[in-house]
Design an enzyme around this catalytic site. Structure first.
Site, short mmCIF file in Angstrom:
data_model
loop_
_atom_site.label_atom_id
_atom_site.label_comp_id
_atom_site.label_asym_id
_atom_site.label_seq_id
_atom_site.Cartn_x
_atom_site.Cartn_y
_atom_site.Cartn_z
N LYS A 14 -6.24 6.53 4.01
CA LYS A 14 -7.04 7.43 4.86
C LYS A 14 -6.14 8.46 5.56
CE LYS A 14 -9.09 4.25 7.45
NZ LYS A 14 -8.53 3.01 6.92
N ARG A 89 -15.59 1.77 13.47
CA ARG A 89 -15.11 0.60 12.76
C ARG A 89 -16.05 -0.58 12.92
NH1 ARG A 89 -9.42 1.84 12.71
NH2 ARG A 89 -8.18 0.35 11.53
N ARG A 128 4.56 0.54 3.69
CA ARG A 128 4.39 1.80 4.42
C ARG A 128 5.53 2.05 5.42
NH1 ARG A 128 -1.23 3.20 7.18
NH2 ARG A 128 -0.94 1.31 8.40
N ARG A 161 5.50 0.15 11.00
CA ARG A 161 4.61 -0.14 12.12
C ARG A 161 4.58 -1.62 12.42
NH1 ARG A 161 -1.02 2.91 11.10
NH2 ARG A 161 -1.74 0.82 11.60
N ARG A 172 -5.80 -7.87 9.21
CA ARG A 172 -6.51 -6.59 9.31
C ARG A 172 -7.50 -6.42 8.17
NH1 ARG A 172 -1.64 -2.87 9.30
NH2 ARG A 172 -3.08 -1.13 9.23
P1 ADP Z 1 -5.30 1.28 9.73
O1 ADP Z 1 -6.46 2.13 9.35
O2 ADP Z 1 -4.15 1.48 8.86
O3 ADP Z 1 -5.65 -0.16 9.96
P2 ADP Z 1 -5.26 2.51 12.39
O4 ADP Z 1 -4.09 3.31 12.80
O5 ADP Z 1 -6.54 3.18 12.14
O6 ADP Z 1 -4.76 1.68 11.14
O7 ADP Z 1 -5.53 1.37 13.48
C1 ADP Z 1 -4.55 0.48 13.93
C2 ADP Z 1 -5.14 -0.52 14.91
O8 ADP Z 1 -5.70 0.15 16.05
C3 ADP Z 1 -6.31 -1.34 14.37
O9 ADP Z 1 -5.88 -2.46 13.63
C4 ADP Z 1 -7.05 -1.72 15.67
O10 ADP Z 1 -6.38 -2.77 16.35
C5 ADP Z 1 -6.89 -0.47 16.51
N1 ADP Z 1 -8.02 0.46 16.32
C6 ADP Z 1 -7.96 1.73 15.80
N2 ADP Z 1 -9.18 2.29 15.74
C7 ADP Z 1 -10.05 1.34 16.20
C8 ADP Z 1 -11.47 1.29 16.35
N3 ADP Z 1 -12.25 2.32 16.00
N4 ADP Z 1 -12.02 0.14 16.84
C9 ADP Z 1 -11.27 -0.89 17.19
N5 ADP Z 1 -9.93 -0.92 17.06
C10 ADP Z 1 -9.32 0.18 16.57
#
Ligand code: ADP
Ligand code: ZN
Length: 215
Positions: A14, A89, A128, A161, A172
């Site tokens: 993404k 999400r 990554r 990360r 995740r």
């Molecule tokens: P990825 O899509 O690679 O999992 P992100 O950078 O989008 O990583 O998100 C990393 C972390 O941030 C998630 O695992 C969660 O803990 C938190 N997070 C990000 N966006 C949300 C969301 N919309 N709702 C809840 N938690 C979120």
């Protein structure tokens, strides 16, 4: 005006597609994950709260995320549209987003759902690497930098990360399947979702997206 949402499991690519989409269509890239990571780096209260969840691969509670995302959407640069990456999400987040947009006479125009098999996700996420200065992402397997550990774009140092370790990654993916996947049905009912194969090459996938959104 183009209101877009990127949907897909962690590791679907993404972030990589988001960077290209926002460049081509001149809309802001809104990543809730990036907002949280910035707050963690700056040591804010929000960062401290979010970090507990993120490090375990769990979702940050809806109440917290929704407020932050909608605040961001309220900023002036979103008047031309936006690309949401990592939000919504959960169904609750999607409903809050719809209500917010409906209030302004708008809607989510397209949801790009990027699907990728679990084995590929594991490999991509644990491989990554991210630039600590400009945020560009690489992958030791599929998309390595020209020089190991160094960003092609800005020369910055690359790091892994904290939530890209094998254990957190598995969690995740599970969290995605149980809490975020139901959004596919949600948007299916709304009729604005498009499914894409996230396991094809990055270039190829971007070409598909451009075909869909138009030149
Ligand atoms: P990825 O899509 O690679 O999992 P992100 O950078 O989008 O990583 O998100 C990393 C972390 O941030 C998630 O695992 C969660 O803990 C938190 N997070 C990000 N966006 C949300 C969301 N919309 N709702 C809840 N938690 C979120
Ligand atoms: Zn860089």
């Amino acid at each position: 005006m183009m209101n877009l949402v990127l949907l897909g499991p962690p590791g679907a690519g993404k972030g990589t597609q988001a960077a290209r989409i926002v460049e081509k269509y001149a809309i802001p890239h809104i990543s809730t994950g990036d907002i949280f990571r910035k707050n963690i780096k700056e040591g804010t209260e929000l960062g401290k709260k979010a970090q507990e969840y993120m490090n375990k691969g769990e979702l940050v509670p809806d109440s917290l995320v929704i407020e932050i995302a909608l605040d961001r959407l309220n900023e002036d640069d979103c008047k031309v549209g936006f690309l949401l990456d990592g939000f919504p999400r959960t169904v609750e987040q999607a409903e809050a987003l719809d209500a917010y947009l409906a209030d302004k006479g708008q809607q989510v125009d397209k949801v790009l759902d990027m699907d990728v098999k679990k084995e590929i996700l594991m490999e991509r996420l644990t491989g990554r690497r991210v630039c600590k200065d400009c945020g560009a992402t690489y992958n030791v397997v599929g998309m390595p930098p020209k020089k190991e550990g160094v960003c092609d774009v800005c020369g910055g140092e690359l790091y892994q990360r904290a939530d890209d370790t094998a254990e957190t990654v598995a969690n995740r993916i599970e969290v995605y399947n149980s809490q975020t996947k139901p959004l596919i049905d949600y948007y299916e009912k709304a009729g604005n979702i498009v499914h894409m194969d996230g396991s094809i090459g990055y270039e190829e996938l971007f070409a598909e997206i451009v075909k869909l959104l138009g030149e």
